[in-house]
Design an enzyme around this catalytic site. Sequence first.
Site, PDB file in Angstrom:
ATOM      1  N   THR A  86     -47.511   7.663   4.536  1.00 14.74           N
ATOM      2  CA  THR A  86     -48.790   7.062   4.952  1.00 14.74           C
ATOM      3  C   THR A  86     -48.638   5.542   5.079  1.00 14.74           C
ATOM      4  O   THR A  86     -49.104   4.940   6.045  1.00 14.74           O
ATOM      5  CB  THR A  86     -49.899   7.423   3.940  1.00 14.74           C
ATOM      6  N   ARG A  98     -54.891   2.577  -0.584  1.00 18.90           N
ATOM      7  CA  ARG A  98     -54.705   3.838  -1.322  1.00 18.90           C
ATOM      8  C   ARG A  98     -54.921   3.518  -2.799  1.00 18.90           C
ATOM      9  O   ARG A  98     -54.395   2.522  -3.305  1.00 18.90           O
ATOM     10  CB  ARG A  98     -53.302   4.394  -1.110  1.00 18.90           C
ATOM     11  N   HIS A 114     -58.778  11.711   2.313  1.00 21.74           N
ATOM     12  CA  HIS A 114     -57.637  11.093   2.984  1.00 21.74           C
ATOM     13  C   HIS A 114     -57.919  11.242   4.479  1.00 21.74           C
ATOM     14  O   HIS A 114     -57.323  12.065   5.160  1.00 21.74           O
ATOM     15  CB  HIS A 114     -56.363  11.842   2.577  1.00 21.74           C
TER      16      HIS A 114
END
Length: 312
Positions: A60, A109, A137
Amino acid sequence: MIELSVNHLLGIKYITEEDIQLIFETADHFKEVIQRPIKKVPSLRDITIANLFFENSTRTRLSFELAEKRLSADIINFSAGSSSVKKGESLVDTVNNILSMKVDMVVMRHPNPGAGVFLSKHINASIINAGDGAHEHPTQALLDCYSIRERLGDVAGKNVVIVGDILHSRVALSNIFALQKLGATVKVCGPKTLMPRYIESLGVQFEPNLIKALNWCDVANMLRVQNERMDISYFPSTREYTQQFGLNKKILDSLDKEIIVMHPGPINRGVEITSDVADSKQAIILDQVQNGVAVRMAVLYLLASKIKRNDS
Ligand code: NCD
C-alpha cells in the site's frame, strides 16, 4: 463540473456510488497514462503529500508513493518506527508538526479504527485513509472492485464471496460497502469464530461451507488470517484452517464454473491459497496490484482538485 462529494477519503461508507464511478472513470484514464513510455503527468505539481504510516505496510505504501510520483506531487514519508510517536507525542501534535511544513494531503495508515476521521476534524488537509486498524481500507476496496469491473465488465449483478478472517479485516468491511454500492451480492465464508456478530445486519449472508460458497460465486476474495491482530486462538490449527477454508487447484478445477480468484496480499502461500491457485490464469492478484496505482492516482487527483478550488 463533476467532482467527488467528499473532501477526504476516510472510508467507503462515506462515499456514494457516483463517487466510485467517477474514481473508476478517472482511473481508466490514468491506467492508459501508466502504460505509456513516459508515465508521468504534471497534474499534482503544486501539491505536497505526507505519507504517514503508523503501522507496517509494503504494497500500500509503495503503491501510494508511486501514484504520487506519477502525478508529479512533492512527497514526504514518515513511518512510526523511526519517529517521536514512540516518545509519547500525540497523533494531532505529530501531524500538526508535519503540516506546518505546508502539506496539502495526508495519506495515513494507523492501528486505531477511526484515526482518519479523528484527524480530519483537527487538521486542515485532505486525508486519505490507507487502513485504520480492523475498520476500513477504502483504496483497497476500490482497486478490488475496479479489477472485477475490468475482468467481468461490470460489478453490478455479480456474486462475490469473501473468504477467511472477516473479523480482523479492514479489506472485508470496505469491500462489502463498495460491492453493495455497486450492485453486487456479497457472502462471507470462514470459521464462525472469525465472523463479526453484526455481519448479517450489513446485508451479507454467512456461508460456512467453502465448496457451496465457491459454487455460488463469480469472484472469490481470499483473505489472509491476520495473526498479528489475534490475542487468542480462533481456530484449532493452521492445518485445520487450510483443510476447511484453503483454496487449492483441485477444488478450483472441480467447480461448476470458472471463477475469478482475488487476494489483497500479502499471501500466505499454502494457507489460504496454494501457489498453483495464486499463479493460475483465474487469479487476478497481480492485476489488482497494477490497478492499485491507477486507482490511487485517481483518488489523489480528484481530492487535490477540490483543494485547489477551495484555495482560490
Ligand atoms: C491488507 C491490509 O494491510 O489491510 N493488505 C493490503 O493492504 N494490501 C490485508 C492484509 O494485511 O492481509
